[in-house]
Write a protein that holds these residues in place. Structure first.
Motif, short mmCIF file in Angstrom:
data_model
loop_
_atom_site.label_atom_id
_atom_site.label_comp_id
_atom_site.label_asym_id
_atom_site.label_seq_id
_atom_site.Cartn_x
_atom_site.Cartn_y
_atom_site.Cartn_z
N ASP A 9 47.84 54.22 86.59
CA ASP A 9 47.08 53.15 87.24
C ASP A 9 45.74 52.89 86.55
OD1 ASP A 9 45.94 55.54 87.90
OD2 ASP A 9 45.55 55.02 90.00
N ASN A 10 45.49 53.62 85.44
CA ASN A 10 44.24 53.44 84.71
C ASN A 10 44.50 52.53 83.50
OD1 ASN A 10 41.88 53.73 83.13
ND2 ASN A 10 41.48 55.74 84.05
N LYS A 11 44.19 51.28 83.68
CA LYS A 11 44.46 50.29 82.64
C LYS A 11 43.62 50.54 81.39
CE LYS A 11 44.60 45.28 81.97
NZ LYS A 11 44.36 43.96 82.61
N PHE A 12 42.41 51.05 81.56
CA PHE A 12 41.52 51.28 80.42
C PHE A 12 42.10 52.35 79.50
CE2 PHE A 12 38.05 53.72 78.51
CZ PHE A 12 37.44 52.73 77.77
N ILE A 13 42.65 53.41 80.07
CA ILE A 13 43.22 54.48 79.24
C ILE A 13 44.51 54.01 78.57
CG2 ILE A 13 44.28 56.77 79.30
CD1 ILE A 13 42.34 57.54 81.48
N TYR B 228 43.57 50.70 72.77
CA TYR B 228 44.27 50.86 71.50
C TYR B 228 43.39 51.49 70.42
CZ TYR B 228 46.68 49.72 67.19
OH TYR B 228 47.28 49.80 65.97
N SER B 229 42.12 51.11 70.37
CA SER B 229 41.23 51.63 69.32
C SER B 229 41.09 53.14 69.40
CB SER B 229 39.86 50.96 69.42
OG SER B 229 39.27 51.23 70.69
N ILE C 56 45.28 59.37 66.74
CA ILE C 56 46.51 59.55 65.96
C ILE C 56 46.19 59.67 64.47
CG2 ILE C 56 48.64 58.40 65.23
CD1 ILE C 56 48.92 57.39 68.07
N TYR C 57 45.25 58.89 63.98
CA TYR C 57 44.88 58.98 62.56
C TYR C 57 44.25 60.33 62.23
CZ TYR C 57 45.64 53.93 62.26
OH TYR C 57 46.19 52.67 62.28
#
Length: 225
Positions: free
Chosen positions: A26-30, A34-35, A41-42
């Motif tokens: 329910d946490n849209k920010f998390i 994408y950044s 991941i990088y």
């Protein structure tokens, strides 16, 4: 975010993974950040990145996406499920981007190494050619100087002195020829060409015949006339 993504890497040890996904659904920010997902991941180590790819089924088309399986098993609203699906797609996209960047980097590195080897080979060939012709020039200049000194010492030309000059000339022709051949053999080894160097037997034969002829004429002039 880093701990969350790394929880997929150790999914077999993390028994609370489904509960964690349910809590962040329910946490849209998390889920749609994408950044930050890309940065994490990088920054993963190669072994961690490989495990993450395997978990999301990105290694091959037939691999199972374990993340989708966990999301499908959760009892959450469609909106929360959509958030998790966005989260999963962001991770997959970041993984594919990293793989693409790594592939480009490998190709560029390989091309740079190939170019470096070519430059090094050209440099070696240049040095080899320069060394061969320098040595050849010194050998020829030395032989000409020695031969010139011999001729200068001939103050009273006669058959014996001329015969002596012919003997020396024949010997020098043989020596200079083999010095030149030795230099070319060395140059071939510097260039790294496979196979053994083969003498031109016709030219070598002509050189030997002329040299022996001069020596014989000189010996006859010195001792028999």
């Amino acid at each position: 975010m880093e701990l969350l993504i790394k929880s997929f890497i150790d999914s077999e040890k993390n028994e609370n993974l489904a509960e964690i996904l349910k809590q962040i659904s329910d946490n849209k920010f998390i889920c749609k950040n994408y950044s930050e997902i890309s940065q994490v991941i990088y920054a993963l180590k190669n072994d961690e990145f490989t495990k993450l790819i395997n978990y999301f089924g990105l290694k091959s088309r037939n691999d199972v996406n374990h993340f989708d399986g966990v999301v499908d098993s959760l009892s959450i609203s469609n909106k929360d499920r959509d958030n998790l699906q966005h989260f999963g797609r962001h991770i997959e996209l970041s993984c594919m981007q990293r793989r693409y960047i790594e592939k480009i980097t490998e190709d560029v590195t390989e091309e740079a190494e190939t170019a470096r080897r070519k430059v090094q080979k050209i440099y070696s060939e240049f040095v080899g050619i320069l060394g061969v012709f320098t040595a050849l020039s010194f050998a020829l200049m030395g032989s000409v100087q020695v031969f010139g000194n011999i001729l200068n010492n001939v103050t009273d030309p006669n058959r014996k002195t001329i015969g002596f000059v012919l003997v020396v000339a024949g010997i020098y022709m043989i020596l200079i020829y083999f010095v030149v051949m030795t230099l070319f053999i060395g140059m071939k080894k510097i260039f790294g060409i496979d196979g053994e160097y083969r003498f031109n037997f016709k030219f070598t034969g002509c050189m030997l015949v002329v040299s022996v002829f001069l020596i014989l004429i000189g010996v006859i002039g010195v001792y028999f006339i």
